[in-house]
Design a protein around this motif. Structure first.
Motif, short mmCIF file in Angstrom:
data_model
loop_
_atom_site.label_atom_id
_atom_site.label_comp_id
_atom_site.label_asym_id
_atom_site.label_seq_id
_atom_site.Cartn_x
_atom_site.Cartn_y
_atom_site.Cartn_z
N HIS A 1 -0.52 1.12 -72.84
CA HIS A 1 -0.97 2.51 -72.85
C HIS A 1 -0.49 3.18 -74.14
CE1 HIS A 1 2.86 3.82 -70.36
NE2 HIS A 1 3.17 3.04 -71.37
N THR B 1 0.90 5.96 -74.33
CA THR B 1 2.16 6.66 -74.08
C THR B 1 3.33 5.90 -74.70
OG1 THR B 1 1.08 7.07 -71.94
CG2 THR B 1 3.25 8.02 -72.24
N GLN C 1 5.09 7.73 -77.40
CA GLN C 1 5.55 9.10 -77.18
C GLN C 1 6.99 9.33 -77.68
OE1 GLN C 1 6.74 10.88 -73.09
NE2 GLN C 1 4.58 11.32 -73.29
N ARG D 1 -4.87 -4.61 -71.38
CA ARG D 1 -4.41 -4.90 -70.01
C ARG D 1 -5.19 -6.04 -69.43
NH1 ARG D 1 -4.02 0.94 -67.13
NH2 ARG D 1 -3.02 1.94 -68.91
N ASP E 1 -3.71 9.96 -75.91
CA ASP E 1 -2.52 10.42 -75.20
C ASP E 1 -1.98 11.61 -75.99
OD1 ASP E 1 -1.12 8.42 -73.02
OD2 ASP E 1 0.30 9.92 -73.77
N PHE F 1 7.02 8.77 -66.03
CA PHE F 1 7.42 9.55 -67.21
C PHE F 1 7.10 11.04 -67.10
CE2 PHE F 1 3.07 8.29 -68.20
CZ PHE F 1 3.05 6.96 -67.78
N THR F 2 6.48 11.46 -66.00
CA THR F 2 6.21 12.89 -65.83
C THR F 2 6.57 13.31 -64.41
OG1 THR F 2 3.92 12.29 -65.32
CG2 THR F 2 4.34 13.17 -67.52
N GLY G 1 -4.64 11.12 -66.56
CA GLY G 1 -3.36 11.35 -65.89
C GLY G 1 -2.56 12.31 -66.73
N CYS G 2 -1.73 13.14 -66.08
CA CYS G 2 -0.97 14.11 -66.87
C CYS G 2 0.22 14.62 -66.07
CB CYS G 2 -1.87 15.28 -67.25
SG CYS G 2 -2.47 16.23 -65.86
N GLY G 3 1.06 15.39 -66.73
CA GLY G 3 2.20 15.96 -66.02
C GLY G 3 3.18 16.60 -66.97
N ALA H 1 2.24 16.34 -71.00
CA ALA H 1 1.63 15.17 -71.64
C ALA H 1 0.43 14.76 -70.80
CB ALA H 1 2.62 14.03 -71.71
N PHE H 2 -0.50 14.09 -71.44
CA PHE H 2 -1.62 13.53 -70.68
C PHE H 2 -2.15 12.31 -71.40
CE2 PHE H 2 -3.75 16.48 -73.59
CZ PHE H 2 -4.79 15.71 -74.09
N GLY H 3 -2.88 11.48 -70.64
CA GLY H 3 -3.51 10.31 -71.23
C GLY H 3 -4.88 10.13 -70.63
#
Ligand code: DAH
Length: 442
Positions: A134, A136, A139, A158, A174, A258-259, A278-280, A299-301
């Motif tokens: 990913h 991330t 980051q 993946r 991301d 991570f979030t 996805g985010c948080g 953050a988000f991806g």
């Protein structure tokens, strides 16, 4: 030292030597990637086929739909966030996909026994190095270099099943946006990011808990809620810019190591809810470890393929890799925001061949690694493999021997395949599967 990965002219024995190597590590050998040498070990499972995607950078290729979506996302962030006329986000779209397990997992607080680390889901170069799973993964290093607002865009890898929406290489955007107290609460000096028990000068003294579903224990509820509101409105803004104001969407609570808190955004597309990002709120430990202990960040991806496939009605993920002019010209020099519907150049017929085999005594229908099988099928068959489906699992009542049956669906995107040609490739795959996994074709 043996050169494990050959750039061109892969022969069947070259492919197999890699699989045999990866299942039973013998002596130390080296993996050559773009002139750099990596020691291989019992974790090594990158294949020559996978390595051939490195550096293709579809997200930067003019006329590729992924690149068009990337530019639209970048433009949205540039125009939404400017500081004295300058964009306040910096963009990293050419970072090397070869990362350490520290970058991909440890820095992001992903536990050492987390399922996302397993060998059957990632492409490892060796125990410590892998193709990022990913974006991330970058980051922490970018935070450490002092950045506060940035986008990371690139190819991620993946191991997965094979069908029209899954490809072992895809592309993500991301992002991180961090703010200090004065930025988050301008003109409101009495509002705080942190609870009084958290000391920004002594951040390591605080044990940050995520037991409360609303927030991390170090953060105030006001700061978390304001960040959540901004995060969600920025992402809905982006979704509307891409799909139009009438797009139907919903937020779903999620979990990422991570979030915290974390969410996923789903959009309603072709009569189904489809997850697009996805985010948080970034775990404070990550910020503290990387440097800034006085900020809060979101953050988000998101995945570019899904967005591009939905936006332009592209039916098969392999088309992103097409060099066929019939595909690329449909996206040539188009206005970035133009609504384009992909018109199939022509749909060539599929050929389906089944493959059944008995497993060796040390394997059962449940322990056989399907992802190893999928990689081998793709390594030998190449991009004409459209889908591989598990059709049947069988345990012989008397002999107790275990057997699996897979359907392999072949389709060329640019011409008709003959059955004879498919049979030939199917035979080669059978031979490779027998050699690599010790199975017996039924
Ligand atoms: N890295 C996650 C994935 O690939 C997506 C993601 C979720 C990225 C939350 C983020 C984030 O930056 O904050 O599934």
């Amino acid at each position: 030292m043996t050169k494990l990965f050959l750039k061109t002219n892969r022969t069947l024995s070259a492919i197999l030597s890699n699989y045999k190597y990866s299942t039973a590590a013998k002596s130390v050998a080296a993996v050559q990637i773009k002139g750099k040498e990596f020691i291989s070990d019992d974790y090594t499972n990158v294949t020559p086929k996978i390595l051939s995607y490195l550096g293709k950078n579809l997200h930067l290729q003019k006329n590729n739909p992924l690149s068009i979506v990337r530019q639209r996302i970048v433009n949205y962030f540039y125009s939404s966030f400017t500081h004295r006329g300058h964009p306040s986000f910096s963009i990293y779209d050419n970072l090397s996909p070869i990362v350490t397990t520290k970058q991909n997992f440890d820095d992001l607080l992903i536990p050492s026994d987390h399922p996302s680390r397993v060998k059957s889901d990632c492409y490892y170069i060796n125990r410590d190095t892998l193709l990022r799973a990913h974006m991330t993964a970058h980051q922490s290093e970018l935070l450490r270099s002092g950045l506060d607002n940035f986008l990371m865009i690139g190819d991620v890898y993946r191991r997965d099943e094979i069908d029209s929406t899954h490809f072992p290489v895809f592309h993500q955007v991301d992002a991180v946006r961090s703010q200090r107290k004065e930025e988050l609460f301008p003109g409101k000096p009495d509002l705080e990011i942190f609870e009084p028990s958290f000391d920004v000068n002594n951040p390591h003294m605080f044990i940050n808990s995520i037991d409360d579903p609303m927030k991390q224990s170090c953060h105030t509820l006001e700061a978390t809620k304001l960040m959540e509101t901004q995060l969600k409105s920025h992402l809905i803004g982006l979704t509307k810019v891409l799909f139009g104001d009438s797009i139907k969407y919903r937020w779903v609570d999620a979990y990422f190591p991570f979030t915290h808190p974390s969410w996923e955004l789903e959009i309603y597309y072709e009569n189904k809810w489809m997850e697009v990002l996805g985010c948080g709120i970034v775990r404070n430990e990550i910020l503290v470890n990387a440097g800034p202990s006085n900020t809060i960040a979101y953050a988000f991806g998101l995945g570019l393929e899904r967005l591009a496939m939905a936006l332009y009605k592209i039916p098969d993920i392999r088309l992103m890799w097409s060099t066929d002019t019939g595909f690329l010209t449909q996206f040539e020099n188009i206005d970035l925001n133009a609504s384009v519907t992909y018109k199939p150049v022509s749909s060539y017929p599929q050929c389906t061949n089944d493959m059944s085999f008995w497993l060796p005594p040390n394997l059962t229908v449940d322990t056989f690694m399907s992802n190893d099988f999928y990689d081998l099928v793709r390594d030998v068959g190449g991009d004409i493999i459209e889908q591989v489906k598990l059709k049947d699992k069988f345990v012989h009542p008397k002999s107790k021997k275990h057997s699996l049956c897979y359907s392999i669906i072949y389709r060329h995107l640019e011409r008709t395949l003959t059955q004879a040609e498919v049979n030939q490739i199917h035979k080669e795959i059978e031979k490779a599967v027998v050699d690599a996994f010790g199975v017996a074709i039924r």
